[in-house]
Design a protein around this motif. Structure first.
Motif: not given
Length: 89
Positions: A24-49
């Protein structure tokens, strides 16, 4: 296998519970899912394509992801038996 006052199968139940918790702990750490963001969710910097294409569902820039990864600490196993020998480590 269980001894003392424990009922039959108690050790296996403890092992299965430990394995289930870790899965269960490992499942919670799975990689990202869904659509990628164009800007970082924490700092707002652009995420390279190239990063968004390489990691679908990415939400953080490289710097923020490295900071988050550096803060991760592996959790030690749980001593469910509680025997004296297993606590001497």
């Amino acid at each position: 296998m269980a001894g003392g006052w424990s009922r039959d199968g108690a050790v296996n139940e403890q092992i299965e519970a430990s394995v289930a918790e870790e899965l269960e702990r490992m499942r919670a750490r799975r990689g990202p899912v869904g659509e990628s963001l164009t800007e970082c969710a924490e700092c707002g910097e652009e995420i390279p394509e190239k990063r968004r294409l390489a990691l679908p569902g990415v939400k953080l820039c490289i710097d923020c992801q490295q900071e988050r990864d550096a803060g991760f600490k592996a959790r030690p196993g749980i001593n469910r038996r509680g025997s004296k020998d297993s606590q001497l480590k």
